[in-house]
Motif scaffolding. Structure first.
Motif, short mmCIF file in Angstrom:
data_model
loop_
_atom_site.label_atom_id
_atom_site.label_comp_id
_atom_site.label_asym_id
_atom_site.label_seq_id
_atom_site.Cartn_x
_atom_site.Cartn_y
_atom_site.Cartn_z
N GLY A 76 0.80 -1.05 0.04
CA GLY A 76 0.20 -0.45 -0.33
C GLY A 76 0.87 0.86 -0.17
N GLN A 77 2.43 1.33 0.60
CA GLN A 77 3.15 2.31 0.90
C GLN A 77 3.59 2.39 -1.07
N ASN A 78 3.38 1.70 -1.28
CA ASN A 78 4.36 1.11 -2.49
C ASN A 78 3.54 1.88 -3.55
N ASP A 79 2.09 2.27 -3.60
CA ASP A 79 1.78 2.16 -4.29
C ASP A 79 0.89 3.86 -3.98
N ARG A 80 0.85 4.86 -3.00
CA ARG A 80 0.84 5.62 -2.71
C ARG A 80 2.26 6.45 -3.26
N MET A 81 3.77 5.94 -3.11
CA MET A 81 4.75 6.79 -3.26
C MET A 81 4.46 6.94 -5.01
N ARG A 82 3.87 5.60 -5.87
CA ARG A 82 3.87 5.31 -7.30
C ARG A 82 2.80 6.56 -7.95
N ALA A 83 1.45 7.31 -6.95
CA ALA A 83 1.20 7.64 -7.86
C ALA A 83 1.96 8.94 -7.92
N LEU A 84 2.77 9.26 -7.00
CA LEU A 84 3.33 10.42 -7.74
C LEU A 84 3.59 10.89 -9.08
N PHE A 85 4.31 9.64 -9.50
CA PHE A 85 4.96 9.18 -10.90
C PHE A 85 4.08 9.49 -11.81
N VAL A 86 2.54 9.28 -11.80
CA VAL A 86 1.58 9.45 -13.35
C VAL A 86 1.30 10.89 -13.73
N ALA A 87 1.38 10.65 -14.89
CA ALA A 87 1.12 11.71 -15.76
C ALA A 87 -0.28 12.83 -15.24
#
Length: 355
Positions: free
Chosen positions: A335-346
């Motif tokens: 879940g933390q991984n998803d939260r961090m990776r959401a920052l890098f979307v278009a």
């Protein structure tokens, strides 16, 4: 410190802003209608004045939330910007969980409503050193800090074998690589730089960040007050963007004692990538906005035994976002991984790191 109270007018402003900022595309509108985003728990302040964040030996591990409060007082638009980032983060995670969008690729998806960014991420790191004498911070410290960040964000911390079975299925490889992009040094005999970002301002003897849209800037200096470090959350000014780490707690150094293994860097970079403290900076009813981390009501210190139970569940004391000593923190969750990776979307606040 007070808890954020959103007035009806301010909340209306947020909602209008989210509506106005939405792309004018039919399938995006449909996604908004189908995915319900609950923001009722969102807060930007710690819940209680008595959550001091200090261990028994007066070490204050992290003052990221205190620095955030300072920044909020200086920038009246910051609260709205962080609300919007949080809304889009929750939307991206909800769309991923419902199988919507088209995740993957350098553009964060390729669909009109991107979900979680998939693929390896490389983050250049610029280390800005303000030392009291030349050579105070060694090249070995710098190299070890980069190595530790890579170990932790790529799930190569050897201590991870100790994760209890209750949490073993949640351990994430964040798949982020950190590479040293440059080192800046100045000598300044100042004994304490504090937590109001003076170390980032050249006119005050500090060092300005190097292109924060494409570099993670780390400042290393004497913070003072027994403070290990702090970070700026996504949404803040580029002029102060990055992470600050105390000289004795940067990389591997004997001077840091139980906090001298480089994990202050891991913890603070977690904040820089939008993670909150795992106990949510409040009591049992406050959350870190991550679904797979258990509720807790305070930080843990030293090296707690398992299970350490608070709020009727075992604390995930080994998480990098708790306050335990360096050898005893060794996991991020999915879940933390998803939260961090959401920052890098278009359109995300850190899209420029992958495009």
């Amino acid at each position: 410190m007070k808890k954020v109270i959103l007035s009806a007018a301010l909340l209306g402003l947020f909602l209008v802003s989210c509506e106005n900022d939405s792309p004018n595309i039919d399938d995006t509108v449909e996604d908004f209608q189908e995915v319900q985003i609950d923001m009722s728990d969102f807060s930007l302040y710690v819940d209680q004045d008595d959550i001091a964040g200090k261990s028994a030996n007066s070490i204050e591990k992290c003052v990221s939330m205190k620095n955030l409060e300072y920044r909020l007082s200086k920038n009246k638009g910051l609260a709205k910007k962080m609300y919007d980032i949080e809304y889009n983060t929750r939307k991206a995670i909800a769309l991923k969980n419902q199988g919507k969008g088209k995740p993957g690729g350098g553009n964060g998806g390729g669909g009109s409503t991107p979900t979680i960014f998939e693929g390896s991420i490389t983050i250049p790191v610029v280390v800005n050193i303000i030392e009291q004498f030349s050579g105070q911070v060694t090249q070995n410290q710098i190299n070890s800090q980069i190595r530790v960040l890579n170990e932790d964000f790529q799930n190569n911390n050897s201590n991870t074998v100790g994760v209890p079975s209750e949490f073993a299925g949640l351990v994430a490889d964040v798949d982020v690589a950190f590479v040293l992009a440059g080192v800046n040094r100045v000598v300044n005999s100042k004994a304490s730089w504090g937590t109001n970002d003076a170390m980032k301002i050249p006119s005050q003897g500090g060092i300005a960040p190097t292109d924060p849209s494409s570099n993670l800037n780390l400042w290393v200096c004497e913070i003072g007050g027994g403070i290990l470090g702090y970070a700026q959350f996504p949404g803040g000014s580029e002029a102060t963007d990055g992470v600050v780490i105390g000289t004795n707690f940067f990389g591997e150094t004997n001077a840091g004692g139980i906090y001298g293994k480089g994990r202050t860097g891991t913890h603070e970079v977690g904040h820089w990538l939008n993670l909150r403290h795992i106990w949510g900076d409040g009591r049992c009813n406050r959350d870190d906005f991550v679904a797979d981390t258990p509720s807790s009501d305070a930080p843990n210190y030293n090296c707690p035994s398992y299970p350490t139970v608070n709020c009727r569940t075992a604390d995930m004391t080994m998480n990098y976002m708790d306050y335990v000593q360096d050898d005893c923190m060794y996991m991020f969750t999915a879940g933390q991984n998803d939260r961090m990776r959401a920052l890098f979307v278009a359109g995300g606040p850190k899209e420029s790191f992958v495009n």
